[in-house]
Design a protein around this motif. Sequence first.
Motif, PDB file in Angstrom:
ATOM      1  N   ASP A   9       0.849  -1.277   0.142  1.00 44.79           N
ATOM      2  CA  ASP A   9      -0.028  -0.035   0.216  1.00 44.79           C
ATOM      3  C   ASP A   9       0.770   1.268   0.078  1.00 44.79           C
ATOM      4  OD1 ASP A   9      -1.769   2.164   0.702  1.00 44.79           O
ATOM      5  OD2 ASP A   9      -3.149   0.755   1.586  1.00 44.79           O
ATOM      6  N   LEU A  10       0.943   2.129  -0.746  1.00 50.14           N
ATOM      7  CA  LEU A  10       1.696   3.294  -1.136  1.00 50.14           C
ATOM      8  C   LEU A  10       1.297   4.380  -0.214  1.00 50.14           C
ATOM      9  CD1 LEU A  10       1.499   3.639  -4.972  1.00 50.14           C
ATOM     10  CD2 LEU A  10       3.268   2.545  -3.633  1.00 50.14           C
ATOM     11  N   ARG A  11       0.139   3.895   0.494  1.00 54.05           N
ATOM     12  CA  ARG A  11       0.059   5.217   1.645  1.00 54.05           C
ATOM     13  C   ARG A  11       0.611   5.019   2.922  1.00 54.05           C
ATOM     14  NH1 ARG A  11      -6.365   4.167   1.078  1.00 54.05           N
ATOM     15  NH2 ARG A  11      -5.495   2.184   1.341  1.00 54.05           N
ATOM     16  N   THR A  12       1.501   3.818   2.772  1.00 55.06           N
ATOM     17  CA  THR A  12       2.087   3.686   4.258  1.00 55.06           C
ATOM     18  C   THR A  12       3.555   3.497   4.015  1.00 55.06           C
ATOM     19  OG1 THR A  12       2.501   1.258   4.071  1.00 55.06           O
ATOM     20  CG2 THR A  12       0.418   1.789   4.638  1.00 55.06           C
ATOM     21  N   LEU A  80      -0.645   9.140  11.883  1.00 57.46           N
ATOM     22  CA  LEU A  80      -1.818   8.886  10.757  1.00 57.46           C
ATOM     23  C   LEU A  80      -2.248  10.114  10.632  1.00 57.46           C
ATOM     24  CD1 LEU A  80      -4.243   6.447  12.965  1.00 57.46           C
ATOM     25  CD2 LEU A  80      -2.253   5.962  11.095  1.00 57.46           C
ATOM     26  N   LYS A  81      -1.640  10.505   9.342  1.00 52.33           N
ATOM     27  CA  LYS A  81      -2.251  11.750   8.590  1.00 52.33           C
ATOM     28  C   LYS A  81      -3.420  11.845   7.785  1.00 52.33           C
ATOM     29  CE  LYS A  81      -0.731  15.368   5.410  1.00 52.33           C
ATOM     30  NZ  LYS A  81      -1.653  15.044   4.676  1.00 52.33           N
ATOM     31  N   LEU A  82      -4.582  12.234   8.053  1.00 53.43           N
ATOM     32  CA  LEU A  82      -5.758  12.221   7.226  1.00 53.43           C
ATOM     33  C   LEU A  82      -6.279  13.554   7.362  1.00 53.43           C
ATOM     34  CD1 LEU A  82      -5.936   9.641   9.659  1.00 53.43           C
ATOM     35  CD2 LEU A  82      -7.495   8.904   7.806  1.00 53.43           C
ATOM     36  N   ASN A 268      -0.635   7.706   5.389  1.00 54.25           N
ATOM     37  CA  ASN A 268      -0.894   8.994   5.063  1.00 54.25           C
ATOM     38  C   ASN A 268      -2.039   8.830   3.829  1.00 54.25           C
ATOM     39  OD1 ASN A 268      -0.438  11.998   3.918  1.00 54.25           O
ATOM     40  ND2 ASN A 268       0.307  10.926   2.057  1.00 54.25           N
ATOM     41  N   TYR A 269      -3.210   9.488   4.248  1.00 57.03           N
ATOM     42  CA  TYR A 269      -4.238   9.424   3.232  1.00 57.03           C
ATOM     43  C   TYR A 269      -4.268  10.953   2.754  1.00 57.03           C
ATOM     44  CZ  TYR A 269      -9.057   8.747   1.486  1.00 57.03           C
ATOM     45  OH  TYR A 269     -10.168   8.823   0.897  1.00 57.03           O
TER      46      TYR A 269
END
Length: 429
Positions: A9-12, A80-82, A268-269
């Motif tokens: 998952d590229l978001r992690t 966690l960045k949202l 990161n979302y």
Amino acid sequence: MGIRDLVHDLRTSIDDEVAASVDKNSYGAMVRHLQKYRFWEGAKPTLYEHQRRAIETVAAYIDADPHLPERPNLKEAALLKLPTGTGKSGIVTVLARCLPSVKRTLVLTPRGSLVAQMRDDVRFRFWKHLGYTVNEGQTFTAEASSMGADLQETYVETLLPSRADAILQHVPAANRSILIGTYQALDMIRRRARDPRPERAARAQAARNVLALLAGFDLILVDEGHYEPAISWSKGVRELNRPTVLLSATPYRNDFKSFRVRGQFVFNYPHGDAVAAHVIRDVEPVVVEPRGGGAASDKSVNGLQRQLPALLAQAKAWTNTPKIMIRADDLDTLQSLQRKVDQVFGTKSALVHDRAKGGNTPEGSRAYDARCMNAPTRSSGYINSSLWKASITPTSSRSLFTTCTRTAANSYSKSGGWYERAPGERVNK
């Protein structure tokens, strides 16, 4: 969902090396437990996909039990960045109430108003949003027959020095506990614990007992850590030295030093992804063309009068309560605009600015100190009526109007800096 899925998952930030530190059996058991809940995925309403990945990232972090390489006795924190509005409260609720290995959770927020909000979220409001029947003001519980897995009775308490006796009585006896408080409350307890005055000995001992209890908690969740100067309160979190997760829309680089974030466990979302998935709507800036004569505020509001019907018609295609943000240079301009907007549109506005005082607003209007508000920038205000809302923010030389107030940067940390994530690019350590 296995640990390899997080690696891909590229978001992690989780790569092969980090994944190797995760206890695969424990992580797999935790995810399988979460999958039992009917709100996890499948028939709606369920968690968003990005919420599930964020929770799984924290589960991997917990099962890895990461420590700083140079100081093995200190724990690294996760991030966690949202964007605002993408469900951080739901993530906090599931982490605190559904992970089998997390029985005691401390949740820290910047302000007292957010403490009350978070307390209601974890007790009943989040579950109400998922479609369950709840009793307002009562902690929602459910059995596996209705939810897929048990949602246990949970002791939820506000972290305050004045609640020390209740905390010390109920937390040890509860199967699951959640303490929710401000950063300042934790700092107050730390200061009280060091009070040397003999007449305050009992209070100091109670505070020390609370800190000792917190030092055994399973998880600390820090919400929007950048809203306060980290140096003034982050030491209290570091001293507890427990698994810690920061949740933020706009983390600062100082957060990494203050909370020992080294980037091994980051989710990161991006804002663009949230907009594309229709989780939030993008911000649409519209320049209002001044019209007529008189003062600048008169011209701006006259221009708004002309353009507002079209903006409302456009916004009402997706909401019955469209929102408009007005930006201006300074407090004087804000107050001038506030008076004119209230006069023309019949609203009772609430202006927010770090120098605003209630006496400086027209009768029926309200003013708030931006340092005590969750404002989109350092200074902003809100105008409310049954038809529309507006916020006034002194950041531009011209008035700007938007049809939505939710926004966040599509950025993340790399080598101490912040920049845009390119399509297909991994969140790097």
